[in-house]
Enzyme design. Structure first.
Site, PDB file in Angstrom:
ATOM      1  N   SER A  32       0.811  -1.225   0.000  1.00 26.68           N
ATOM      2  CA  SER A  32       0.000   0.000   0.000  1.00 26.68           C
ATOM      3  C   SER A  32       0.835   1.262   0.000  1.00 26.68           C
ATOM      4  CB  SER A  32      -1.027  -0.004   1.133  1.00 26.68           C
ATOM      5  OG  SER A  32      -0.406   0.135   2.350  1.00 26.68           O
ATOM      6  N   THR A  46       0.272   1.896   5.142  1.00 27.88           N
ATOM      7  CA  THR A  46       0.801   3.221   4.828  1.00 27.88           C
ATOM      8  C   THR A  46       1.988   3.511   5.731  1.00 27.88           C
ATOM      9  OG1 THR A  46      -1.315   4.116   4.172  1.00 27.88           O
ATOM     10  CG2 THR A  46       0.246   5.684   5.082  1.00 27.88           C
ATOM     11  N   GLY A  51      -7.262   9.944   0.429  1.00 27.52           N
ATOM     12  CA  GLY A  51      -7.387   9.653   1.852  1.00 27.52           C
ATOM     13  C   GLY A  51      -6.762  10.730   2.710  1.00 27.52           C
ATOM     14  N   ASP A  52      -6.437  10.354   3.923  1.00 29.00           N
ATOM     15  CA  ASP A  52      -5.842  11.302   4.869  1.00 29.00           C
ATOM     16  C   ASP A  52      -4.367  11.559   4.622  1.00 29.00           C
ATOM     17  OD1 ASP A  52      -5.417   8.543   5.559  1.00 29.00           O
ATOM     18  OD2 ASP A  52      -4.618   9.199   7.485  1.00 29.00           O
ATOM     19  N   THR A 112      -2.066   6.186  10.461  1.00 32.58           N
ATOM     20  CA  THR A 112      -2.302   5.116   9.491  1.00 32.58           C
ATOM     21  C   THR A 112      -3.701   4.568   9.749  1.00 32.58           C
ATOM     22  OG1 THR A 112      -1.497   2.976   8.669  1.00 32.58           O
ATOM     23  CG2 THR A 112      -1.224   3.400  11.010  1.00 32.58           C
ATOM     24  N   HIS A 153      -7.894   3.884   8.476  1.00 28.03           N
ATOM     25  CA  HIS A 153      -9.012   4.400   7.660  1.00 28.03           C
ATOM     26  C   HIS A 153      -8.920   5.914   7.527  1.00 28.03           C
ATOM     27  CE1 HIS A 153     -11.269   0.545   8.176  1.00 28.03           C
ATOM     28  NE2 HIS A 153     -11.724   0.929   7.008  1.00 28.03           N
ATOM     29  N   GLY A 154      -8.527   6.353   6.338  1.00 30.65           N
ATOM     30  CA  GLY A 154      -8.280   7.769   6.141  1.00 30.65           C
ATOM     31  C   GLY A 154      -9.480   8.652   6.389  1.00 30.65           C
TER      32      GLY A 154
HETATM   33  C1  SD4 Z   1      -5.791   5.934   3.447  1.00 33.27           C
HETATM   34  N1  SD4 Z   1      -4.656   5.978   5.554  1.00 33.27           N
HETATM   35  O1  SD4 Z   1      -5.622   6.163   2.267  1.00 33.27           O
HETATM   36  C2  SD4 Z   1      -4.628   5.402   4.247  1.00 33.27           C
HETATM   37  C3  SD4 Z   1      -4.762   3.911   4.209  1.00 33.27           C
HETATM   38  C4  SD4 Z   1      -3.790   3.053   4.921  1.00 33.27           C
HETATM   39  O2  SD4 Z   1      -2.383   2.608   6.640  1.00 33.27           O
HETATM   40  O3  SD4 Z   1      -3.491   2.007   4.516  1.00 33.27           O
HETATM   41  N2  SD4 Z   1      -3.273   3.409   6.014  1.00 33.27           N
HETATM   42  O4  SD4 Z   1      -6.877   6.055   4.008  1.00 33.27           O
END
Ligand code: SD4
Length: 325
Positions: free
Chosen positions: A86, A187, A217-218, A238, A240-241
């Site tokens: 990712s 991430t 995302g975030d 890291t 859920h963004g």
């Molecule tokens: C997102 N935070 O795009 C990222 C996703 C992720 O570890 O894998 N975070 O939401």
């Protein structure tokens, strides 16, 4: 003057001298008064692949390099690794089969740069740094970000590996529902403190697998996945963004530290806030890391499983973050 905790920390770390700089404003609260740590660098980052990334960052910090150079160099390791599914090259694509990347970088003096929804460039973190240093802007997105990257001499590449494409084809066969993969969290967010007592952070990702085309995302959003202030400390995220954006995660943590909470308490506060406010995301996972200007660390996540990597003069460690269980 160093306080007792910093003195103990320095002794534990085998740091021969704890140099302190900076004067404190009159209104400074408890955490602001924590002395800035000079001479004892450290780097922390999310997930197990953070160990290799930290090692690269450490080679910059150990040579007296800046935290900003260190975090860029560090997260480039994950961006280039096709096994990290990712981040960067080898990242899982969106539901239409496109690898789209988000990244941001920030120093402790409120300089920052970001790219979002960027395709075909292996090192979005370096493009984000160029946005910070070569433009009057903070964020470039999509085709504009790609155009800028090409102007800056970055190479256009195919980032979809055979493995990632196979995983996407498999997902397409099996899924008809809203495309978000909840278990996909690796991430890289990284925070570093250099020998001069300056802080910096970086975050880079291909985002949630199977996301809608165009979803951001975030990870490229300053204040959500990353915030750094040399007067206080830094935080990164890291998970859920959408949940991180909705609760202004990293900014919230830094402001909690400014108000006197330790990095550990501040990370826990932020996770409790996410769980309280975001009730509509099934199987929610968010993980936060924080470091104070005096080098104290914090980490917390919603669910078990979040690990972070630490590298300083004494330690190379992978640690299980405390969580709500
Ligand atoms: C997102 N935070 O795009 C990222 C996703 C992720 O570890 O894998 N975070 O939401």
């Amino acid at each position: 003057m160093p306080n007792r905790r910093d003195f103990l920390r320095a002794s534990l770390l085998g740091v021969p001298a704890l140099g302190l700089v900076g004067t404190q404003p009159q209104h400074a609260r408890a955490q602001d008064r924590a002395p800035r740590r000079v001479g004892a660098p450290l780097v922390i980052s999310t997930w197990s692949h953070g160990t290799a990334a930290n090692q690269a960052a450490w080679s910059t910090l150990g040579d007296g390099g800046t935290a900003l150079d260190a975090v860029e160099r560090g997260v480039r390791v994950s961006e280039a690794d096709p096994k990290v599914s990712s981040v960067g090259y080898g990242g899982l694509p969106d539901r239409d089969g496109h690898v789209t990347l988000d990244a941001c970088i920030m120093d402790g003096q409120a300089h920052c740069g970001a790219v979002a929804f960027l395709q075909h460039i292996k090192h979005p973190i370096s493009v984000a740094r160029r946005v910070m240093e070569e433009t009057p802007h903070v964020m470039l997105v999509g085709s504009g970000a790609l155009q800028f990257a090409l102007e800056q001499g970055f190479k256009k590449e195919n980032l979809l590996t055979a493995e990632a494409e196979a995983a996407w084809r498999q997902w397409k066969l099996e899924n008809t529902s809203e495309p978000v993969r909840a278990d996909q969290h690796d991430t890289i967010g990284m925070l570093a403190l250099d020998t001069h007592g300056a802080l910096a952070g970086a975050c880079t990702t291909s985002g949630l697998a199977w996301k809608r085309h165009g979803r951001v995302g975030d990870s490229p959003i300053i204040g959500a996945a990353l915030y750094v202030d040399d007067e206080v400390g830094g935080a990164c995220a890291t998970g859920h963004g959408e949940a991180v954006i909705r609760t202004a995660g990293a900014s919230f943590i830094v402001e909690r530290m400014r108000a006197g909470r330790s990095p550990q308490q501040a990370c826990r506060d932020a996770i409790e806030r996410v769980v309280r406010l975001v009730r509509d995301i099934p199987d929610l996972q968010v993980g936060y890391l924080a470091v104070s200007r005096s080098g104290a660390l914090g980490a917390f996540s919603v669910q078990p499983g979040f690990q972070y990597a630490v590298r300083d003069g004494k330690r190379t460690e992978l640690v299980d973050a405390p969580n709500l269980g």
